[in-house]
Design a protein around this motif. Structure first.
Motif, PDB file in Angstrom:
ATOM      1  N   ALA A 366      37.757  54.223  56.001  1.00  0.00           N
ATOM      2  CA  ALA A 366      38.247  55.607  55.960  1.00  0.00           C
ATOM      3  C   ALA A 366      39.365  55.863  56.964  1.00  0.00           C
ATOM      4  O   ALA A 366      40.113  56.836  56.828  1.00  0.00           O
ATOM      5  CB  ALA A 366      37.099  56.579  56.205  1.00  0.00           C
ATOM      6  N   THR A 367      39.506  54.983  57.964  1.00  0.00           N
ATOM      7  CA  THR A 367      40.573  55.167  58.958  1.00  0.00           C
ATOM      8  C   THR A 367      41.934  54.761  58.418  1.00  0.00           C
ATOM      9  O   THR A 367      42.954  55.033  59.053  1.00  0.00           O
ATOM     10  CB  THR A 367      40.286  54.351  60.227  1.00  0.00           C
ATOM     11  OG1 THR A 367      40.337  52.949  59.910  1.00  0.00           O
ATOM     12  CG2 THR A 367      38.919  54.704  60.822  1.00  0.00           C
ATOM     13  N   GLY A 368      41.959  54.046  57.282  1.00  0.00           N
ATOM     14  CA  GLY A 368      43.227  53.605  56.717  1.00  0.00           C
ATOM     15  C   GLY A 368      43.643  52.198  57.099  1.00  0.00           C
ATOM     16  O   GLY A 368      44.797  51.816  56.868  1.00  0.00           O
ATOM     17  N   ILE A 369      42.721  51.418  57.658  1.00  0.00           N
ATOM     18  CA  ILE A 369      43.061  50.029  57.992  1.00  0.00           C
ATOM     19  C   ILE A 369      43.448  49.277  56.729  1.00  0.00           C
ATOM     20  O   ILE A 369      43.020  49.605  55.624  1.00  0.00           O
ATOM     21  CB  ILE A 369      41.887  49.322  58.707  1.00  0.00           C
ATOM     22  CG1 ILE A 369      40.613  49.348  57.845  1.00  0.00           C
ATOM     23  CG2 ILE A 369      41.658  49.929  60.077  1.00  0.00           C
ATOM     24  CD1 ILE A 369      39.456  48.569  58.437  1.00  0.00           C
ATOM     25  N   ASP A 370      44.291  48.256  56.903  1.00  0.00           N
ATOM     26  CA  ASP A 370      44.813  47.502  55.765  1.00  0.00           C
ATOM     27  C   ASP A 370      43.890  46.375  55.336  1.00  0.00           C
ATOM     28  O   ASP A 370      44.065  45.793  54.261  1.00  0.00           O
ATOM     29  CB  ASP A 370      46.184  46.927  56.117  1.00  0.00           C
ATOM     30  CG  ASP A 370      47.167  48.033  56.455  1.00  0.00           C
ATOM     31  OD1 ASP A 370      47.695  48.665  55.526  1.00  0.00           O
ATOM     32  OD2 ASP A 370      47.382  48.272  57.658  1.00  0.00           O
ATOM     33  N   GLY A 371      42.909  46.028  56.168  1.00  0.00           N
ATOM     34  CA  GLY A 371      41.985  44.956  55.857  1.00  0.00           C
ATOM     35  C   GLY A 371      41.039  44.763  57.020  1.00  0.00           C
ATOM     36  O   GLY A 371      41.112  45.474  58.028  1.00  0.00           O
ATOM     37  N   VAL A 372      40.146  43.771  56.888  1.00  0.00           N
ATOM     38  CA  VAL A 372      39.180  43.543  57.957  1.00  0.00           C
ATOM     39  C   VAL A 372      38.694  42.102  57.883  1.00  0.00           C
ATOM     40  O   VAL A 372      38.592  41.504  56.806  1.00  0.00           O
ATOM     41  CB  VAL A 372      37.980  44.519  57.836  1.00  0.00           C
ATOM     42  CG1 VAL A 372      37.132  44.218  56.596  1.00  0.00           C
ATOM     43  CG2 VAL A 372      37.133  44.530  59.093  1.00  0.00           C
ATOM     44  N   PHE A 373      38.432  41.519  59.044  1.00  0.00           N
ATOM     45  CA  PHE A 373      37.789  40.222  59.128  1.00  0.00           C
ATOM     46  C   PHE A 373      36.279  40.411  59.014  1.00  0.00           C
ATOM     47  O   PHE A 373      35.718  41.330  59.622  1.00  0.00           O
ATOM     48  CB  PHE A 373      38.106  39.551  60.468  1.00  0.00           C
ATOM     49  CG  PHE A 373      39.486  38.974  60.551  1.00  0.00           C
ATOM     50  CD1 PHE A 373      39.698  37.614  60.402  1.00  0.00           C
ATOM     51  CD2 PHE A 373      40.581  39.795  60.792  1.00  0.00           C
ATOM     52  CE1 PHE A 373      40.978  37.080  60.484  1.00  0.00           C
ATOM     53  CE2 PHE A 373      41.862  39.272  60.877  1.00  0.00           C
ATOM     54  CZ  PHE A 373      42.063  37.902  60.719  1.00  0.00           C
ATOM     55  N   THR A 374      35.630  39.532  58.261  1.00  0.00           N
ATOM     56  CA  THR A 374      34.186  39.636  58.087  1.00  0.00           C
ATOM     57  C   THR A 374      33.565  38.253  57.975  1.00  0.00           C
ATOM     58  O   THR A 374      34.160  37.344  57.389  1.00  0.00           O
ATOM     59  CB  THR A 374      33.824  40.473  56.847  1.00  0.00           C
ATOM     60  OG1 THR A 374      32.404  40.427  56.641  1.00  0.00           O
ATOM     61  CG2 THR A 374      34.517  39.960  55.589  1.00  0.00           C
ATOM     62  N   ASP A 375      32.371  38.095  58.535  1.00  0.00           N
ATOM     63  CA  ASP A 375      31.645  36.832  58.416  1.00  0.00           C
ATOM     64  C   ASP A 375      30.975  36.696  57.053  1.00  0.00           C
ATOM     65  O   ASP A 375      30.579  35.596  56.672  1.00  0.00           O
ATOM     66  CB  ASP A 375      30.558  36.743  59.498  1.00  0.00           C
ATOM     67  CG  ASP A 375      31.120  36.500  60.878  1.00  0.00           C
ATOM     68  OD1 ASP A 375      32.346  36.513  61.053  1.00  0.00           O
ATOM     69  OD2 ASP A 375      30.307  36.293  61.813  1.00  0.00           O
ATOM     70  N   GLN A 376      30.800  37.809  56.349  1.00  0.00           N
ATOM     71  CA  GLN A 376      30.135  37.822  55.042  1.00  0.00           C
ATOM     72  C   GLN A 376      31.094  38.422  54.007  1.00  0.00           C
ATOM     73  O   GLN A 376      31.058  39.614  53.717  1.00  0.00           O
ATOM     74  CB  GLN A 376      28.833  38.629  55.106  1.00  0.00           C
ATOM     75  CG  GLN A 376      27.717  37.949  55.894  1.00  0.00           C
ATOM     76  CD  GLN A 376      27.637  38.374  57.347  1.00  0.00           C
ATOM     77  OE1 GLN A 376      28.447  39.159  57.841  1.00  0.00           O
ATOM     78  NE2 GLN A 376      26.646  37.865  58.060  1.00  0.00           N
ATOM     79  N   PRO A 377      31.991  37.600  53.447  1.00  0.00           N
ATOM     80  CA  PRO A 377      33.025  38.135  52.554  1.00  0.00           C
ATOM     81  C   PRO A 377      32.474  38.832  51.317  1.00  0.00           C
ATOM     82  O   PRO A 377      33.086  39.782  50.818  1.00  0.00           O
ATOM     83  CB  PRO A 377      33.837  36.894  52.156  1.00  0.00           C
ATOM     84  CG  PRO A 377      33.573  35.896  53.221  1.00  0.00           C
ATOM     85  CD  PRO A 377      32.172  36.149  53.673  1.00  0.00           C
ATOM     86  N   ASP A 378      31.339  38.370  50.806  1.00  0.00           N
ATOM     87  CA  ASP A 378      30.771  39.002  49.615  1.00  0.00           C
ATOM     88  C   ASP A 378      30.435  40.459  49.873  1.00  0.00           C
ATOM     89  O   ASP A 378      30.685  41.336  49.044  1.00  0.00           O
ATOM     90  CB  ASP A 378      29.525  38.247  49.152  1.00  0.00           C
ATOM     91  CG  ASP A 378      28.469  38.115  50.240  1.00  0.00           C
ATOM     92  OD1 ASP A 378      28.851  37.924  51.405  1.00  0.00           O
ATOM     93  OD2 ASP A 378      27.270  38.182  49.932  1.00  0.00           O
ATOM     94  N   THR A 379      29.890  40.734  51.052  1.00  0.00           N
ATOM     95  CA  THR A 379      29.566  42.111  51.422  1.00  0.00           C
ATOM     96  C   THR A 379      30.838  42.938  51.539  1.00  0.00           C
ATOM     97  O   THR A 379      30.882  44.093  51.109  1.00  0.00           O
ATOM     98  CB  THR A 379      28.793  42.137  52.758  1.00  0.00           C
ATOM     99  OG1 THR A 379      27.718  41.204  52.689  1.00  0.00           O
ATOM    100  CG2 THR A 379      28.249  43.519  53.041  1.00  0.00           C
ATOM    101  N   GLY A 380      31.871  42.342  52.121  1.00  0.00           N
ATOM    102  CA  GLY A 380      33.141  43.046  52.248  1.00  0.00           C
ATOM    103  C   GLY A 380      33.747  43.398  50.908  1.00  0.00           C
ATOM    104  O   GLY A 380      34.276  44.506  50.720  1.00  0.00           O
ATOM    105  N   VAL A 381      33.669  42.482  49.954  1.00  0.00           N
ATOM    106  CA  VAL A 381      34.214  42.744  48.613  1.00  0.00           C
ATOM    107  C   VAL A 381      33.461  43.896  47.949  1.00  0.00           C
ATOM    108  O   VAL A 381      34.070  44.803  47.356  1.00  0.00           O
ATOM    109  CB  VAL A 381      34.154  41.466  47.750  1.00  0.00           C
ATOM    110  CG1 VAL A 381      34.452  41.783  46.293  1.00  0.00           C
ATOM    111  CG2 VAL A 381      35.142  40.426  48.276  1.00  0.00           C
TER     112      VAL A 381
END
Length: 390
Positions: A366-381
């Motif tokens: 919601a802050t408008g970030i362009d992306g994020v690093f995550t250890d669990q990519p499936d959750t991020g998707v």
């Protein structure tokens, strides 16, 4: 990502299910990766458009799918792609004694390989000053590549991820050149451009040892014709001067990593530059970064600070300020486990359990970030789908 990250190693994690991660084999299909994300991928596919070709918010597999496999292994990288990551952070780059670049979280490899089980290397254990911190263990720069290839990767934080220890000993240490070849192979097999996001680790430390990183990275990128502005390789470092050096060597997208506000990049410490990260995230600091880089990789706490109890507070102006000068933001790192989440997104008293990570994703997206690093990519998707569809 780097040593400057606070609270990366906290206590244990018993795994429930992979949140939405029903991986359907090496072809890369994942249950739940539907709708918007697939349409976005099809619409943007390939690296020809450079950074603009990536879906937003971009999901970056942190050291691969390190929530499920020992980090910086081809097992972890492959799983990240299978789970739908847009980019794989394939490579925290450190050099060997004979000048090769290999992928390890740190040059000290006692915690990420089985080197301690190799009596032939017992005498290599040393104590060194690494960016001002006394560090004891085995260091990549004291091994040839052939010697490192006799080692096998192990889980770095077994107390948090005991399930990952099942895969200890399965994979060797990848070289950066192997990663570049793997990227091409995966692009061909999947019919979709695979992106990577290597980080140059401790460049000042290694330059002083006669093992400069930037020139080695640039040479390999040129060899594989991946040194262009539209190449699907984003380079990152916690040291701004390293990124400035890369800017003169290659045309790749470049990102300055930023740790907590009160820290100083090590190259600043060495050169006597008094500025802290707090100075770099001010408008003037961001304008300077934008003169040689395309993005920043701030800790999530620079986007939304936490209070004394660890709860999220109000977002800062960093996203708007960075966008104003044309910089993208790929903050780090979202993890499913309670110990790594803001306090108001943890569930129950079990420190090993998954918390309300979807709620955390929503707050950060919601802050408008362009992306994020995550250890669990499936959750991020899945979290991106929830966010984009609503």
């Amino acid at each position: 990502m780097g040593t400057q990250r606070p609270n990366e190693e906290t206590s244990g994690t018993g795994r429930r299910a992979l949140l939405g991660a029903a991986v359907l084999g090496a072809g890369g299909a994942v249950l739940g990766v539907t709708g918007t994300a697939r349409a976005d991928s099809a619409r943007h596919g390939g690296g020809q458009g450079g950074l603009k070709s990536l879906p937003k918010p971009t999901i970056v597999g942190h050291r691969g799918a390190s929530g499920y496999r020992p980090e910086h292994t081809f097992g972890s990288y492959q799983l990240a792609l299978d789970m739908g990551a847009d980019i794989v952070e394939a490579g925290d780059l450190v050099p060997t004694k004979d000048g090769h670049l290999v992928c390890r979280h740190e040059p000290e490899i006692g915690g990420t390989t089985d080197v301690a089980d190799h009596p032939e290397f017992a005498d290599r254990k040393k104590t060194k000053l690494l960016d001002g911190v006394s560090t004891t263990g085995w260091f990549t720069e004291d091994f040839t590549l052939a010697e490192l290839k006799t080692l096998r990767a192990i889980e770095r934080i077994p107390a948090n991820r005991p399930h990952n220890t099942l895969y200890n000993g399965r994979w060797e240490i990848p070289t950066f050149e192997e990663v570049l070849k793997w990227q091409d192979e995966q692009t061909r097999k999947r019919g979709k451009q695979v992106w990577i996001y290597p980080e140059l680790k401790h460049p000042t430390y290694f330059r002083k040892q006669g093992l400069p990183l930037e020139e080695r990275v640039a040479k390999l990128l040129r060899k594989y014709r991946k040194d262009r502005r539209t190449s699907p390789v984003i380079l990152q470092s916690f040291e701004p001067t390293s990124i400035e050096r890369l800017n003169k060597l290659v045309d790749n997208p470049l990102v300055v990593l930023l740790s907590s506000a009160d820290t100083r990049p090590w190259d600043f410490v060495e050169s006597g530059d008094p500025r802290t990260v707090a100075d770099l995230v001010k408008p003037a600091g961001l304008r300077e970064i934008a003169s040689y880089a395309q993005g920043i990789g701030p800790t999530l706490d620079l986007i939304v600070p936490r209070d004394a109890k660890g709860n999220l507070t109000q977002p800062t102006t960093l996203v708007a300020d960075a966008h104003k000068v044309g910089l993208i933001l790929h903050p780090w790192t979202l993890r499913n486990e309670n110990p790594f989440l803001p306090a108001n997104f943890r569930k129950g008293a079990d420190a090993d359990a998954y918390g309300d990570v979807f709620g955390a994703y929503k707050a950060y997206f919601a802050t408008g970030i362009d992306g994020v690093f995550t250890d669990q990519p499936d959750t991020g998707v899945l979290a991106r789908e929830d966010f984009v569809d609503n």
